[in-house]
Motif scaffolding. Structure first.
Motif, PDB file in Angstrom:
ATOM      1  N   ALA A 130      51.114  31.911  33.599  1.00 33.99           N
ATOM      2  CA  ALA A 130      52.010  32.532  34.558  1.00 33.99           C
ATOM      3  C   ALA A 130      51.720  33.898  34.691  1.00 33.99           C
ATOM      4  O   ALA A 130      51.488  34.598  33.740  1.00 33.99           O
ATOM      5  CB  ALA A 130      53.624  32.236  33.907  1.00 33.99           C
ATOM      6  N   TYR A 131      51.836  34.521  35.825  1.00 38.30           N
ATOM      7  CA  TYR A 131      51.587  35.824  36.424  1.00 38.30           C
ATOM      8  C   TYR A 131      53.070  36.461  37.088  1.00 38.30           C
ATOM      9  O   TYR A 131      53.515  35.736  37.515  1.00 38.30           O
ATOM     10  CB  TYR A 131      50.478  36.018  37.159  1.00 38.30           C
ATOM     11  N   LEU A 146      50.788  47.098  38.316  1.00 42.49           N
ATOM     12  CA  LEU A 146      49.711  46.573  37.541  1.00 42.49           C
ATOM     13  C   LEU A 146      49.570  47.419  36.166  1.00 42.49           C
ATOM     14  O   LEU A 146      49.885  48.579  35.958  1.00 42.49           O
ATOM     15  CB  LEU A 146      48.532  46.821  38.373  1.00 42.49           C
ATOM     16  N   GLN A 147      48.944  46.746  35.466  1.00 45.09           N
ATOM     17  CA  GLN A 147      48.351  47.076  34.066  1.00 45.09           C
ATOM     18  C   GLN A 147      46.836  47.378  34.092  1.00 45.09           C
ATOM     19  O   GLN A 147      46.070  46.308  34.763  1.00 45.09           O
ATOM     20  CB  GLN A 147      48.934  46.209  33.049  1.00 45.09           C
ATOM     21  N   ASP A 155      38.659  43.372  30.427  1.00 44.14           N
ATOM     22  CA  ASP A 155      38.993  44.891  30.161  1.00 44.14           C
ATOM     23  C   ASP A 155      38.597  45.885  31.077  1.00 44.14           C
ATOM     24  O   ASP A 155      37.582  45.767  31.739  1.00 44.14           O
ATOM     25  CB  ASP A 155      38.516  45.216  28.456  1.00 44.14           C
ATOM     26  N   GLU A 156      39.238  47.009  31.216  1.00 45.64           N
ATOM     27  CA  GLU A 156      39.208  47.976  32.148  1.00 45.64           C
ATOM     28  C   GLU A 156      39.380  47.486  33.597  1.00 45.64           C
ATOM     29  O   GLU A 156      38.971  48.193  34.323  1.00 45.64           O
ATOM     30  CB  GLU A 156      37.793  48.801  32.036  1.00 45.64           C
ATOM     31  N   HIS A 157      39.902  46.364  33.796  1.00 44.06           N
ATOM     32  CA  HIS A 157      40.357  45.946  35.084  1.00 44.06           C
ATOM     33  C   HIS A 157      41.671  46.032  35.391  1.00 44.06           C
ATOM     34  O   HIS A 157      42.490  45.753  34.354  1.00 44.06           O
ATOM     35  CB  HIS A 157      39.955  44.426  35.484  1.00 44.06           C
ATOM     36  N   TRP A 158      42.462  45.894  36.736  1.00 44.19           N
ATOM     37  CA  TRP A 158      43.930  46.247  36.965  1.00 44.19           C
ATOM     38  C   TRP A 158      44.151  44.475  36.964  1.00 44.19           C
ATOM     39  O   TRP A 158      43.503  43.959  37.751  1.00 44.19           O
ATOM     40  CB  TRP A 158      44.137  47.131  38.261  1.00 44.19           C
ATOM     41  N   ALA A 159      45.281  44.402  36.601  1.00 45.00           N
ATOM     42  CA  ALA A 159      45.919  43.019  36.583  1.00 45.00           C
ATOM     43  C   ALA A 159      47.595  43.096  36.718  1.00 45.00           C
ATOM     44  O   ALA A 159      48.001  44.250  36.454  1.00 45.00           O
ATOM     45  CB  ALA A 159      45.396  42.386  35.260  1.00 45.00           C
ATOM     46  N   ALA A 160      48.229  42.142  36.620  1.00 42.52           N
ATOM     47  CA  ALA A 160      49.411  41.721  36.692  1.00 42.52           C
ATOM     48  C   ALA A 160      50.052  42.590  35.469  1.00 42.52           C
ATOM     49  O   ALA A 160      49.470  42.431  34.370  1.00 42.52           O
ATOM     50  CB  ALA A 160      49.924  40.119  36.613  1.00 42.52           C
ATOM     51  N   ALA A 161      51.148  43.299  35.799  1.00 44.58           N
ATOM     52  CA  ALA A 161      51.735  44.051  34.464  1.00 44.58           C
ATOM     53  C   ALA A 161      52.032  43.030  33.424  1.00 44.58           C
ATOM     54  O   ALA A 161      52.155  43.380  32.219  1.00 44.58           O
ATOM     55  CB  ALA A 161      52.964  44.608  35.186  1.00 44.58           C
ATOM     56  N   PRO A 198      38.585  48.548  39.341  1.00 45.61           N
ATOM     57  CA  PRO A 198      38.675  47.254  39.790  1.00 45.61           C
ATOM     58  C   PRO A 198      39.937  46.221  39.443  1.00 45.61           C
ATOM     59  O   PRO A 198      40.172  46.732  38.536  1.00 45.61           O
ATOM     60  CB  PRO A 198      37.335  46.557  39.110  1.00 45.61           C
ATOM     61  N   VAL A 199      40.040  45.292  40.307  1.00 47.27           N
ATOM     62  CA  VAL A 199      41.342  44.423  40.094  1.00 47.27           C
ATOM     63  C   VAL A 199      40.458  43.168  39.611  1.00 47.27           C
ATOM     64  O   VAL A 199      39.391  42.688  40.135  1.00 47.27           O
ATOM     65  CB  VAL A 199      42.025  44.110  41.388  1.00 47.27           C
ATOM     66  N   VAL A 200      41.231  42.541  38.771  1.00 39.13           N
ATOM     67  CA  VAL A 200      40.550  41.243  38.209  1.00 39.13           C
ATOM     68  C   VAL A 200      40.455  40.252  39.435  1.00 39.13           C
ATOM     69  O   VAL A 200      41.322  40.119  40.313  1.00 39.13           O
ATOM     70  CB  VAL A 200      41.561  40.461  37.355  1.00 39.13           C
TER      71      VAL A 200
END
Length: 148
Positions: free
Chosen positions: A9-10, A25-26, A35-41, A125-127
């Motif tokens: 779940a996101y 975003l986290q 790692d080092e990618h932006w993703a859902a908080a 970058p974003v996942v």
């Protein structure tokens, strides 16, 4: 060949500003995955005996310290990685525009930063599969695929 389906779940927290809609975003760090990618908080696996909605509420509490989310179901994504065809994923994406509490980093060993970002100007970058989901937020698209 049988395979295992791993559900997750996101949660995308959204807010409207004068400049457009923003998403929290986290920046992932120390997780071993993207790692080092932006993703859902907040996001995580659905545990045995819980619904995706339950998982979304739990992950928001565990990762952001917030509750009372007014969740809106956005889309489901079926995805695969050809390198590991036994590992199939089903992701449930939710958004929320209201919640109780202030989002904070609860797990600093997994999250380096939280940032409000405009949906039309995401950081890099974003996942990759999340970029697809973010692009479809609010469109009414019920089903997406990634990696096929």
């Amino acid at each position: 060949m049988r395979f295992v389906v791993v559900p997750a779940a996101y949660i995308y927290l959204l807010r409207d500003t004068g400049g457009g809609t923003e998403v929290l975003l986290q920046l992932r760090r120390g997780t071993g995955y993207m790692d080092e990618h932006w993703a859902a908080a907040a996001a995580g696996h659905v545990e045995r005996g819980e619904t995706a909605y339950d998982a979304a509420h739990r992950e928001a509490r565990e990762e952001l310290g917030i509750g009372g989310l007014d969740l809106v179901f956005e889309t489901t994504m079926q995805r695969t990685q050809h390198a590991d065809p036994v590992d199939e994923r089903v992701d449930f994406f939710f958004s929320a525009r209201s919640w109780t509490g202030e989002p904070v980093i609860v797990e600093p060993e997994k999250c380096a930063e939280l940032r409000w970002c405009r949906l039309d100007d995401l950081p890099e970058p974003v996942v990759p599969h999340e970029r697809v989901a973010l692009h479809h937020l609010g469109t009414g698209t019920a089903y997406l695929t990634h990696g096929f």
